[in-house]
Design an enzyme around this catalytic site. Structure first.
Site, PDB file in Angstrom:
ATOM      1  N   ARG A 119       0.841  -1.200   0.000  1.00 44.28           N
ATOM      2  CA  ARG A 119       0.000   0.000   0.000  1.00 44.28           C
ATOM      3  C   ARG A 119       0.876   1.250   0.000  1.00 44.28           C
ATOM      4  O   ARG A 119       1.928   1.277   0.629  1.00 44.28           O
ATOM      5  CB  ARG A 119      -0.890   0.025   1.238  1.00 44.28           C
ATOM      6  CG  ARG A 119      -1.831  -1.164   1.337  1.00 44.28           C
ATOM      7  CD  ARG A 119      -2.489  -1.181   2.702  1.00 44.28           C
ATOM      8  NE  ARG A 119      -3.269  -2.397   2.906  1.00 44.28           N
ATOM      9  CZ  ARG A 119      -3.742  -2.775   4.078  1.00 44.28           C
ATOM     10  NH1 ARG A 119      -3.510  -2.046   5.153  1.00 44.28           N
ATOM     11  NH2 ARG A 119      -4.444  -3.879   4.189  1.00 44.28           N
ATOM     12  N   ASP A 178       0.844   5.652   0.494  1.00 44.62           N
ATOM     13  CA  ASP A 178       0.093   6.739   1.115  1.00 44.62           C
ATOM     14  C   ASP A 178      -0.378   7.752   0.079  1.00 44.62           C
ATOM     15  O   ASP A 178       0.054   7.737  -1.073  1.00 44.62           O
ATOM     16  CB  ASP A 178       0.976   7.480   2.133  1.00 44.62           C
ATOM     17  CG  ASP A 178       1.431   6.577   3.264  1.00 44.62           C
ATOM     18  OD1 ASP A 178       0.715   5.610   3.576  1.00 44.62           O
ATOM     19  OD2 ASP A 178       2.506   6.854   3.829  1.00 44.62           O
ATOM     20  N   ARG A 188       9.472   7.883   4.820  1.00 49.88           N
ATOM     21  CA  ARG A 188       9.360   9.335   4.926  1.00 49.88           C
ATOM     22  C   ARG A 188       9.933   9.847   6.244  1.00 49.88           C
ATOM     23  O   ARG A 188      10.501  10.946   6.305  1.00 49.88           O
ATOM     24  CB  ARG A 188       7.902   9.756   4.758  1.00 49.88           C
ATOM     25  CG  ARG A 188       7.379   9.561   3.329  1.00 49.88           C
ATOM     26  CD  ARG A 188       5.887   9.775   3.259  1.00 49.88           C
ATOM     27  NE  ARG A 188       5.516  11.105   3.731  1.00 49.88           N
ATOM     28  CZ  ARG A 188       4.258  11.467   4.001  1.00 49.88           C
ATOM     29  NH1 ARG A 188       3.277  10.576   3.877  1.00 49.88           N
ATOM     30  NH2 ARG A 188       3.990  12.684   4.412  1.00 49.88           N
TER      31      ARG A 188
END
Length: 277
Positions: A58, A60, A212
């Protein structure tokens, strides 16, 4: 009365590229607006039946996919090129199926993956990006390659990455194996004082916002805000509060999962040539 035999179910793997800027991430949401929603809608239009997909990893909101792999089960019998062209006819311009291959039922886009690769593209320049807005991260201070490489080295291996984990992470454990981080300063355009940077990450699996959050810490070290030794302290603290803020999703690209070669799935797609090297 004649009886029709049920059609055989096939499992099909697809490679999908997308620009995540306009989407709320990969995973389907009740209100729509995700990459999965757009892909399943296009597949249903092509197959003329509801289609559900399961992805390798997945992403973001705002994060891009270069070779996202999904699988689906269907009774539709179509050649691989038909899945590509037929589905793309119903997709928006910022999402495209790159390849298709029929696989055996024991293939699983997520569970069969032996690793995952990401790249972060960063613009180092005095002025924020415009043409590349949404496609690159940005830093206006010069970066120190040696300092960032020294800081990154302590993250390689299996560790508790709680300091780099978001509060929304659903992983049952913060322990992950980070296999490699490669950092390189790419050639700067002629006449430009700054440069593009590329950060490559390879691991078995990643926590929510893990890359991140690592990027935020690497930038802090690269700009001299923190020394390289600070990264080890952040890792050891196992506390998200001690790390740098989560960095922008704009420059993050999911390059795709890594599978056993026995599956014979493509590992490279044309979109990879767009990334600076």
């Amino acid at each position: 009365m004649s009886m029709t035999s049920p059609r055989a179910t096939r499992r099909v793997a697809l490679g999908v590229s997308y620009r995540g800027t306009q989407y709320k991430g990969w995973q389907s949401q009740p209100g729509g607006g995700t990459v999965q929603d757009a892909l399943e809608s296009a597949l249903a239009a092509f197959a003329v039946e509801p289609v559900k997909v399961l992805c390798a990893g997945r992403t973001d909101a705002g994060v891009h996919g270069i070779n996202q792999v999904v699988h689906l089960d269907t009774t539709l019998d179509r050649a691989p090129f038909s899945w590509v062209r037929g589905t793309n006819a119903f997709l928006p311009s910022d999402i495209a199926v790159q390849w298709a291959k029929e696989v055996t039922p024991d293939f699983h886009a997520r569970n069969s993956a032996q690793g995952r690769r990401y790249a972060y593209v960063l613009l180092e320049a005095a002025v924020r990006p415009a043409i590349e807005a949404g496609q690159v991260g940005w830093v206006f201070r010069p970066l120190d390659l040696a300092a960032m490489e020294q800081a990154a080295a302590c993250l390689i291996g299996e560790h508790d990455f709680s300091s780099f984990r978001s509060a929304q992470c659903q992983s049952p454990t913060p322990v992950k194996e980070l296999r490699a981080i490669r950092i390189r300063r790419c050639v700067a355009p002629v006449g430009m004082a700054g440069a593009y940077w590329r950060f490559d990450f390879e691991g078995k699996a990643f926590l929510h916002h893990m890359i991140r959050n690592i990027m935020g810490c690497l930038i802090a070290v690269g700009t001299g805000t923190q020394p390289p030794s600070w990264m080890r302290q952040v890792l050891a603290a196992r506390n998200r509060q001690v790390a740098a803020p989560t960095f922008s999703p704009d420059g993050l690209y999911f390059l795709g999962p890594q599978y056993d070669p026995v599956w014979e799935l493509p590992t490279e797609v044309p979109g990879m040539a767009w990334l600076p090297d």
